[in-house]
Design an enzyme around this catalytic site. Sequence first.
Site, PDB file in Angstrom:
ATOM      1  N   LYS A  36       0.818  -1.226   0.000  1.00 16.34           N
ATOM      2  CA  LYS A  36       0.000   0.000   0.000  1.00 16.34           C
ATOM      3  C   LYS A  36       0.845   1.267   0.000  1.00 16.34           C
ATOM      4  O   LYS A  36       0.447   2.285  -0.568  1.00 16.34           O
ATOM      5  CB  LYS A  36      -0.968   0.004   1.178  1.00 16.34           C
ATOM      6  CG  LYS A  36      -0.320   0.117   2.545  1.00 16.34           C
ATOM      7  CD  LYS A  36      -1.389   0.211   3.636  1.00 16.34           C
ATOM      8  CE  LYS A  36      -0.738   0.429   5.000  1.00 16.34           C
ATOM      9  NZ  LYS A  36      -1.756   0.604   6.050  1.00 16.34           N
ATOM     10  N   ARG A 131      -7.990   1.224  16.952  1.00 18.59           N
ATOM     11  CA  ARG A 131      -8.385   1.348  15.557  1.00 18.59           C
ATOM     12  C   ARG A 131      -9.423   0.266  15.312  1.00 18.59           C
ATOM     13  O   ARG A 131     -10.366   0.146  16.087  1.00 18.59           O
ATOM     14  CB  ARG A 131      -7.156   1.255  14.623  1.00 18.59           C
ATOM     15  CG  ARG A 131      -7.419   1.963  13.270  1.00 18.59           C
ATOM     16  CD  ARG A 131      -6.230   1.933  12.333  1.00 18.59           C
ATOM     17  NE  ARG A 131      -6.042   0.624  11.727  1.00 18.59           N
ATOM     18  CZ  ARG A 131      -5.151   0.364  10.777  1.00 18.59           C
ATOM     19  NH1 ARG A 131      -4.361   1.318  10.336  1.00 18.59           N
ATOM     20  NH2 ARG A 131      -5.037  -0.851  10.266  1.00 18.59           N
TER      21      ARG A 131
END
Length: 355
Positions: A36, A131
């Site tokens: 990514k 998260r």
Amino acid sequence: MDYPRIIIDTSALKNNVQKLSEICHSNGIELVGVTKLTLGNPQIGKIMRSNGVDKIGESRLKNIINLYKNGVPGPYQLLRIPMPSEIPFAVKIVDEFLVSMPETAYLIDRHAQEIDRNVSLIYMIDVGDLREGVWFEKAKEEIIEVANNLKFVHLRGIGTNVGCYGGVLPTEENMSTLLRIKDELEKELGHQLIVSGGSTVTLKLLEDGKLPKGINQFRVGEGIILGTDATGDRDIPYLRQDTVILEAEVIEVDYKPSVPVGEIGKDAFGRTPHFEDKGYRKRIILAVGEQDVKPDGLKPLEDGLQILHASSDHLIIDTTESNREFKVGDILRFRMSYGCALRAFTSPYVEKVFI
């Protein structure tokens, strides 16, 4: 147009992939190579897969599509929890999903069944970083209920994320929490589960012999591509950090005051700049800016340079302490932090050159 550009050293990249693959595989750990950071760059994906990475991890479905179309062999793991709107297509190309809610798991289950395609799930557990993931205290009950209601897809394991939002470091304690939940789930479900408990920051536990036995999947991007660990604030000693270098061109050389003349407001990004009065200073401007990189993540590869500030398109550097006499057209080279490299790979204005 050649600059700004990032130079990707393929031999250094291969070195990092091979070293990490060897370390992970010798400890029974599956290595997911995360692309990514590079905007799903196919060349980097191919280097990862041909040098020991077991599967490719990506947070963006568009990047997986690009990797797939350019011949990068899977399997593919989708790192970001999929949006409901992308699941009907995602099940056609993604092999392993990270999920954190029953609704998402059931949607994947339904759409995978419709096309009769085998995919697997890793259910994320929040062990403190805040998260994604079901909170660890209620993880067992939720995951058992989801697993018992899946009709087609396979619950392959559980996982966690640390270091990205809350900055929580992986420890023997929070990794052991994950393993305790895994053991409880296996007793209830009757099959073994993998534990995706690692990222670049977790490598330190492995290096120090403190990783609890049973953590058997790492998702690593930064360590492979930059040889660094931002959350742990270190260069990883057995990896190379010369993998990716930014080059930018000088467009102005001047000698000016160190403090602006006039009333100070905010800059174009809403920041109020602060200046130290050092008198007149030598300075240069490079043709690179906030639209290309994260300026505070640049690390000059020569001494005597101080990055002062940046606008969208210009980087201003104090060169007074440098022994080099700069001229327009000179090239400066920098290492980059994770955030800086992320922006550079993403920017269409930064050339990508493989050597």
